[in-house]
Design a protein around this motif. Structure first.
Motif, mmCIF file in Angstrom:
data_model
loop_
_atom_site.group_PDB
_atom_site.id
_atom_site.type_symbol
_atom_site.label_atom_id
_atom_site.label_comp_id
_atom_site.label_asym_id
_atom_site.label_seq_id
_atom_site.Cartn_x
_atom_site.Cartn_y
_atom_site.Cartn_z
ATOM 1 N N ALA A 47 0.828 -1.206 0.000
ATOM 2 C CA ALA A 47 0.000 0.000 0.000
ATOM 3 C C ALA A 47 0.865 1.260 0.000
ATOM 4 O O ALA A 47 0.537 2.243 -0.673
ATOM 5 C CB ALA A 47 -0.928 -0.004 1.211
ATOM 6 N N ALA A 50 2.224 1.661 -3.498
ATOM 7 C CA ALA A 50 1.154 2.117 -4.408
ATOM 8 C C ALA A 50 0.829 3.581 -4.148
ATOM 9 O O ALA A 50 0.612 4.347 -5.096
ATOM 10 C CB ALA A 50 -0.086 1.247 -4.212
ATOM 11 N N GLY A 51 0.793 3.998 -2.897
ATOM 12 C CA GLY A 51 0.532 5.397 -2.575
ATOM 13 C C GLY A 51 1.639 6.306 -3.069
ATOM 14 O O GLY A 51 1.387 7.410 -3.559
ATOM 15 N N CYS A 54 1.172 6.811 -6.661
ATOM 16 C CA CYS A 54 0.069 7.753 -6.931
ATOM 17 C C CYS A 54 0.500 9.192 -6.721
ATOM 18 O O CYS A 54 0.046 10.086 -7.429
ATOM 19 C CB CYS A 54 -1.131 7.448 -6.029
ATOM 20 S SG CYS A 54 -2.074 6.023 -6.542
ATOM 21 N N ALA A 62 -5.363 5.671 -11.044
ATOM 22 C CA ALA A 62 -4.491 5.116 -10.007
ATOM 23 C C ALA A 62 -4.996 5.505 -8.617
ATOM 24 O O ALA A 62 -4.974 4.687 -7.689
ATOM 25 C CB ALA A 62 -3.063 5.593 -10.208
ATOM 26 N N HIS A 63 -5.472 6.731 -8.462
ATOM 27 C CA HIS A 63 -6.020 7.162 -7.182
ATOM 28 C C HIS A 63 -7.263 6.351 -6.823
ATOM 29 O O HIS A 63 -7.454 5.973 -5.665
ATOM 30 C CB HIS A 63 -6.373 8.659 -7.206
ATOM 31 C CG HIS A 63 -5.178 9.541 -7.153
ATOM 32 N ND1 HIS A 63 -4.434 9.698 -6.015
ATOM 33 C CD2 HIS A 63 -4.609 10.312 -8.101
ATOM 34 C CE1 HIS A 63 -3.450 10.536 -6.260
ATOM 35 N NE2 HIS A 63 -3.526 10.922 -7.524
ATOM 36 N N TRP A 65 -8.017 3.258 -7.692
ATOM 37 C CA TRP A 65 -7.646 1.907 -7.267
ATOM 38 C C TRP A 65 -6.920 1.920 -5.927
ATOM 39 O O TRP A 65 -7.050 0.992 -5.137
ATOM 40 C CB TRP A 65 -6.816 1.203 -8.333
ATOM 41 C CG TRP A 65 -7.682 0.783 -9.470
ATOM 42 C CD1 TRP A 65 -7.673 1.288 -10.737
ATOM 43 C CD2 TRP A 65 -8.734 -0.183 -9.433
ATOM 44 N NE1 TRP A 65 -8.645 0.688 -11.479
ATOM 45 C CE2 TRP A 65 -9.310 -0.224 -10.714
ATOM 46 C CE3 TRP A 65 -9.242 -1.017 -8.449
ATOM 47 C CZ2 TRP A 65 -10.362 -1.070 -11.031
ATOM 48 C CZ3 TRP A 65 -10.296 -1.866 -8.764
ATOM 49 C CH2 TRP A 65 -10.848 -1.888 -10.032
ATOM 50 N N TYR A 66 -6.165 2.964 -5.661
ATOM 51 C CA TYR A 66 -5.505 3.081 -4.358
ATOM 52 C C TYR A 66 -6.542 3.239 -3.250
ATOM 53 O O TYR A 66 -6.452 2.602 -2.192
ATOM 54 C CB TYR A 66 -4.526 4.258 -4.370
ATOM 55 C CG TYR A 66 -3.758 4.430 -3.082
ATOM 56 C CD1 TYR A 66 -2.976 3.391 -2.566
ATOM 57 C CD2 TYR A 66 -3.798 5.619 -2.387
ATOM 58 C CE1 TYR A 66 -2.279 3.553 -1.398
ATOM 59 C CE2 TYR A 66 -3.094 5.781 -1.209
ATOM 60 C CZ TYR A 66 -2.339 4.745 -0.718
ATOM 61 O OH TYR A 66 -1.640 4.901 0.448
ATOM 62 N N TYR A 67 -7.555 4.069 -3.493
ATOM 63 C CA TYR A 67 -8.634 4.229 -2.521
ATOM 64 C C TYR A 67 -9.382 2.908 -2.319
ATOM 65 O O TYR A 67 -9.740 2.545 -1.201
ATOM 66 C CB TYR A 67 -9.611 5.322 -2.976
ATOM 67 C CG TYR A 67 -9.331 6.662 -2.369
ATOM 68 C CD1 TYR A 67 -10.082 7.118 -1.311
ATOM 69 C CD2 TYR A 67 -8.325 7.480 -2.849
ATOM 70 C CE1 TYR A 67 -9.843 8.358 -0.742
ATOM 71 C CE2 TYR A 67 -8.066 8.713 -2.295
ATOM 72 C CZ TYR A 67 -8.832 9.147 -1.238
ATOM 73 O OH TYR A 67 -8.585 10.362 -0.676
ATOM 74 N N GLU A 70 -7.320 0.500 -0.131
ATOM 75 C CA GLU A 70 -7.371 0.856 1.288
ATOM 76 C C GLU A 70 -8.758 0.602 1.880
ATOM 77 O O GLU A 70 -8.888 0.074 2.986
ATOM 78 C CB GLU A 70 -6.997 2.331 1.476
ATOM 79 C CG GLU A 70 -5.568 2.656 1.188
ATOM 80 C CD GLU A 70 -4.640 2.313 2.332
ATOM 81 O OE1 GLU A 70 -5.109 2.132 3.466
ATOM 82 O OE2 GLU A 70 -3.430 2.256 2.084
ATOM 83 N N THR A 117 -4.751 10.938 -0.360
ATOM 84 C CA THR A 117 -3.660 10.032 -0.734
ATOM 85 C C THR A 117 -2.434 10.278 0.133
ATOM 86 O O THR A 117 -1.786 9.333 0.592
ATOM 87 C CB THR A 117 -3.311 10.207 -2.227
ATOM 88 O OG1 THR A 117 -4.479 9.953 -2.996
ATOM 89 C CG2 THR A 117 -2.208 9.266 -2.651
ATOM 90 N N ASP A 124 0.135 4.621 6.219
ATOM 91 C CA ASP A 124 0.702 3.314 5.861
ATOM 92 C C ASP A 124 2.174 3.209 6.237
ATOM 93 O O ASP A 124 2.672 2.126 6.526
ATOM 94 C CB ASP A 124 0.525 3.032 4.385
ATOM 95 C CG ASP A 124 -0.926 2.780 4.029
ATOM 96 O OD1 ASP A 124 -1.707 2.465 4.945
ATOM 97 O OD2 ASP A 124 -1.272 2.902 2.837
#
Length: 126
Positions: A47, A50-51, A54, A62-63, A65-67, A70, A117, A124
């Protein structure tokens, strides 16, 4: 204790041993604790990376899918907490997971995606 000894036909030492074994059955083993810690370490590492991706390359998809990553993780933690070993801070964990899910949803719906983000990235990493 004496009445229990008479009723069961056991010695005091055997009864104390039984109570000790029964009490320790509810405690998680070191292997279970290690498995949980290793799983969380792997998730938070992925995570965080990935963050970081982003933040460096801000693409709208990308944001999203990151949200979702999480949000899915915290929803799974909220569902798993009811079947996991009960801990002293059970209530606090439930409140924390509900608050996190609410804040994630609110920041995405209110279009605070960039700052959300960054906050998740810092969360994280800690």
């Amino acid at each position: 204790m004496v009445r229990l000894m008479v009723d069961c036909g056991r010695t005091q030492r055997q009864i104390q041993r039984w109570f000790r074994l029964r009490r320790n059955q509810d405690r998680p083993s070191n292997a279970k604790k290690f498995g949980e810690a290793a799983w969380r370490f792997c998730f938070y590492l992925i995570a965080f990376l990935a963050g970081l991706a982003c933040v460096i390359d801000p693409m709208e998809r990308a944001h999203y899918w990151y949200y979702m990553l999480e949000l899915g993780f915290y929803c799974s933690l909220l569902m798993r907490i009811s079947v996991d070993v009960k801990r002293k801070d059970f209530r606090e964990q439930v409140i924390h997971h509900f608050a996190t899910i609410f804040l994630l949803s609110f920041s995405y719906c209110a279009n605070y995606i960039r700052i959300g983000t960054l906050v998740m990235l810092l969360h994280d990493s800690s």
